[in-house]
Design an enzyme around this catalytic site. Structure first.
Site, PDB file in Angstrom:
ATOM      1  N   PRO A  18       0.801  -1.227   0.000  1.00 23.06           N
ATOM      2  CA  PRO A  18       0.000   0.000   0.000  1.00 23.06           C
ATOM      3  C   PRO A  18       0.835   1.279   0.000  1.00 23.06           C
ATOM      4  O   PRO A  18       1.868   1.373   0.666  1.00 23.06           O
ATOM      5  CB  PRO A  18      -0.820  -0.108   1.292  1.00 23.06           C
ATOM      6  CG  PRO A  18      -0.137  -1.122   2.115  1.00 23.06           C
ATOM      7  CD  PRO A  18       0.515  -2.081   1.164  1.00 23.06           C
ATOM      8  N   ASN A  19       0.334   2.211  -0.783  1.00 21.85           N
ATOM      9  CA  ASN A  19       0.859   3.578  -0.884  1.00 21.85           C
ATOM     10  C   ASN A  19       2.162   3.689  -1.671  1.00 21.85           C
ATOM     11  O   ASN A  19       2.644   4.800  -1.918  1.00 21.85           O
ATOM     12  CB  ASN A  19       1.028   4.215   0.516  1.00 21.85           C
ATOM     13  CG  ASN A  19      -0.282   4.275   1.268  1.00 21.85           C
ATOM     14  OD1 ASN A  19      -1.257   4.809   0.750  1.00 21.85           O
ATOM     15  ND2 ASN A  19      -0.333   3.699   2.461  1.00 21.85           N
ATOM     16  N   ARG A  26       5.169  10.933  -2.441  1.00 19.54           N
ATOM     17  CA  ARG A  26       4.862  10.567  -1.060  1.00 19.54           C
ATOM     18  C   ARG A  26       6.073  10.815  -0.164  1.00 19.54           C
ATOM     19  O   ARG A  26       7.103  10.137  -0.291  1.00 19.54           O
ATOM     20  CB  ARG A  26       4.498   9.082  -1.008  1.00 19.54           C
ATOM     21  CG  ARG A  26       4.244   8.561   0.383  1.00 19.54           C
ATOM     22  CD  ARG A  26       4.194   7.040   0.409  1.00 19.54           C
ATOM     23  NE  ARG A  26       3.936   6.571   1.746  1.00 19.54           N
ATOM     24  CZ  ARG A  26       4.142   5.333   2.158  1.00 19.54           C
ATOM     25  NH1 ARG A  26       4.596   4.407   1.321  1.00 19.54           N
ATOM     26  NH2 ARG A  26       3.891   4.998   3.412  1.00 19.54           N
ATOM     27  N   TYR A  31      11.109   8.785   1.475  1.00 21.67           N
ATOM     28  CA  TYR A  31      11.096   7.712   0.468  1.00 21.67           C
ATOM     29  C   TYR A  31      11.810   8.067  -0.835  1.00 21.67           C
ATOM     30  O   TYR A  31      11.898   7.225  -1.729  1.00 21.67           O
ATOM     31  CB  TYR A  31       9.650   7.297   0.187  1.00 21.67           C
ATOM     32  CG  TYR A  31       8.936   6.767   1.410  1.00 21.67           C
ATOM     33  CD1 TYR A  31       9.388   5.613   2.049  1.00 21.67           C
ATOM     34  CD2 TYR A  31       7.827   7.424   1.948  1.00 21.67           C
ATOM     35  CE1 TYR A  31       8.750   5.131   3.190  1.00 21.67           C
ATOM     36  CE2 TYR A  31       7.184   6.949   3.075  1.00 21.67           C
ATOM     37  CZ  TYR A  31       7.649   5.801   3.689  1.00 21.67           C
ATOM     38  OH  TYR A  31       7.024   5.325   4.819  1.00 21.67           O
ATOM     39  N   ASN A  83       8.210  -5.542  -0.631  1.00 21.63           N
ATOM     40  CA  ASN A  83       8.036  -4.351   0.199  1.00 21.63           C
ATOM     41  C   ASN A  83       6.540  -4.262   0.487  1.00 21.63           C
ATOM     42  O   ASN A  83       5.770  -3.774  -0.353  1.00 21.63           O
ATOM     43  CB  ASN A  83       8.527  -3.089  -0.495  1.00 21.63           C
ATOM     44  CG  ASN A  83       8.417  -1.872   0.414  1.00 21.63           C
ATOM     45  OD1 ASN A  83       7.808  -1.941   1.490  1.00 21.63           O
ATOM     46  ND2 ASN A  83       9.001  -0.761   0.003  1.00 21.63           N
ATOM     47  N   ALA A  86       2.984  -0.753   4.903  1.00 26.11           N
ATOM     48  CA  ALA A  86       2.535  -0.814   6.292  1.00 26.11           C
ATOM     49  C   ALA A  86       2.025  -2.197   6.688  1.00 26.11           C
ATOM     50  O   ALA A  86       2.000  -2.529   7.887  1.00 26.11           O
ATOM     51  CB  ALA A  86       1.450   0.235   6.531  1.00 26.11           C
ATOM     52  N   GLU A 107      12.727  -9.332   2.258  1.00 21.56           N
ATOM     53  CA  GLU A 107      11.996  -8.134   2.686  1.00 21.56           C
ATOM     54  C   GLU A 107      12.802  -6.894   2.290  1.00 21.56           C
ATOM     55  O   GLU A 107      14.010  -6.837   2.542  1.00 21.56           O
ATOM     56  CB  GLU A 107      11.817  -8.171   4.208  1.00 21.56           C
ATOM     57  CG  GLU A 107      11.126  -6.961   4.781  1.00 21.56           C
ATOM     58  CD  GLU A 107      11.123  -6.953   6.311  1.00 21.56           C
ATOM     59  OE1 GLU A 107      12.035  -7.554   6.928  1.00 21.56           O
ATOM     60  OE2 GLU A 107      10.212  -6.345   6.887  1.00 21.56           O
ATOM     61  N   HIS A 109      12.798  -2.504   2.198  1.00 23.65           N
ATOM     62  CA  HIS A 109      12.217  -1.210   2.559  1.00 23.65           C
ATOM     63  C   HIS A 109      13.113  -0.088   2.061  1.00 23.65           C
ATOM     64  O   HIS A 109      14.349  -0.188   2.145  1.00 23.65           O
ATOM     65  CB  HIS A 109      12.058  -1.067   4.079  1.00 23.65           C
ATOM     66  CG  HIS A 109      11.137  -2.070   4.663  1.00 23.65           C
ATOM     67  ND1 HIS A 109       9.770  -2.018   4.512  1.00 23.65           N
ATOM     68  CD2 HIS A 109      11.393  -3.187   5.383  1.00 23.65           C
ATOM     69  CE1 HIS A 109       9.219  -3.037   5.113  1.00 23.65           C
ATOM     70  NE2 HIS A 109      10.183  -3.770   5.649  1.00 23.65           N
ATOM     71  N   ARG A 116      12.443   4.637  12.917  1.00 24.04           N
ATOM     72  CA  ARG A 116      11.228   5.446  12.821  1.00 24.04           C
ATOM     73  C   ARG A 116      10.289   5.152  13.998  1.00 24.04           C
ATOM     74  O   ARG A 116      10.730   4.739  15.061  1.00 24.04           O
ATOM     75  CB  ARG A 116      10.583   5.201  11.450  1.00 24.04           C
ATOM     76  CG  ARG A 116      11.547   5.561  10.302  1.00 24.04           C
ATOM     77  CD  ARG A 116      10.927   5.326   8.948  1.00 24.04           C
ATOM     78  NE  ARG A 116       9.739   6.154   8.768  1.00 24.04           N
ATOM     79  CZ  ARG A 116       8.824   5.957   7.829  1.00 24.04           C
ATOM     80  NH1 ARG A 116       8.965   4.945   6.972  1.00 24.04           N
ATOM     81  NH2 ARG A 116       7.785   6.755   7.734  1.00 24.04           N
TER      82      ARG A 116
HETATM   83  C1  DQA Z   1       8.185   1.135   3.888  1.00 27.38           C
HETATM   84  C2  DQA Z   1       8.245   1.330   5.407  1.00 27.38           C
HETATM   85  C3  DQA Z   1       6.887   1.094   6.028  1.00 27.38           C
HETATM   86  O1  DQA Z   1       6.951   1.309   7.430  1.00 27.38           O
HETATM   87  C4  DQA Z   1       5.857   2.053   5.460  1.00 27.38           C
HETATM   88  O2  DQA Z   1       4.577   1.779   5.987  1.00 27.38           O
HETATM   89  C5  DQA Z   1       5.841   2.043   3.982  1.00 27.38           C
HETATM   90  C6  DQA Z   1       7.112   2.024   3.263  1.00 27.38           C
HETATM   91  C7  DQA Z   1       9.523   1.485   3.215  1.00 27.38           C
HETATM   92  O3  DQA Z   1       9.733   1.062   2.090  1.00 27.38           O
HETATM   93  O4  DQA Z   1      10.336   2.208   3.788  1.00 27.38           O
HETATM   94  O5  DQA Z   1       4.791   2.121   3.351  1.00 27.38           O
HETATM   95  O6  DQA Z   1       7.884  -0.211   3.613  1.00 27.38           O
END
Ligand code: DQA
Length: 151
Positions: A18-19, A26, A31, A83, A86, A107, A109, A116
């Site tokens: 998501p997002n 964003r 990011y 990735n 959240a 995984e 990120h 954070r």
């Molecule tokens: C994320 C880190 C997560 O905590 C966050 O909710 C994201 C992006 C990252 O790529 O840094 O959506 O996965």
């Protein structure tokens, strides 16, 4: 994000939660300014050099990510770079899906969740994944891809 070409190269699924469709605009101070298409392009270029093929996808829906993990297993993918956004921090269902398949999951990120908010310090994905690469922006994805031929 190109569709998977017709090729016999091992396929790496790159699944984004998501997002992450909003990358570029964003919270760029966290990011970065690259879009997901930018990242996909870099991964596709490097994948060719590594003799791999990447299939980059994004969804804001948890179930899609789970279905794609199952698909990666069913189609014999070489690896999954995940990735989960959240959902990383909330999804027992993603944990179970990773545990249920034998495809190695890395995984990924962009940011380093451990530096954070406290709610980002727990990762259900990380508890099931083979490895985690975080905090290096788009380089996190590229370094994860570099590992795939050596898994
Ligand atoms: C994320 C880190 C997560 O905590 C966050 O909710 C994201 C992006 C990252 O790529 O840094 O959506 O996965």
């Amino acid at each position: 994000m190109a569709n998977r070409p017709d090729t016999a190269r091992p396929v790496v699924y790159v699944l984004n939660g998501p997002n992450l469709n909003l990358l570029g605009t964003r919270e760029p101070h966290i990011y970065g300014s690259e879009t997901l298409d930018d990242i996909a392009g870099s991964l596709e270029d490097r994948a060719i050099e590594l003799g791999l093929d990447v299939d980059v996808r994004q969804s804001n829906h948890e179930g899609h990510l789970i279905d794609w993990l199952h698909e990666a297993s069913a189609t014999g993918a070489a690896a999954v770079l995940l990735n989960a956004g959240a959902y990383t921090h909330t999804s027992v269902a993603l944990y179970d899906a990773i545990k249920a398949i034998s495809v190695p999951v890395i995984e990924v990120h962009l940011s380093n969740p451990h530096t954070r908010e406290a709610f980002r310090h727990q990762s259900y994905v990380g508890m099931a994944a083979k490895a985690t690469i975080a905090g290096l922006g788009s380089l996190s994805y590229l370094l994860a891809l570099e590992a795939v031929p050596r898994l």
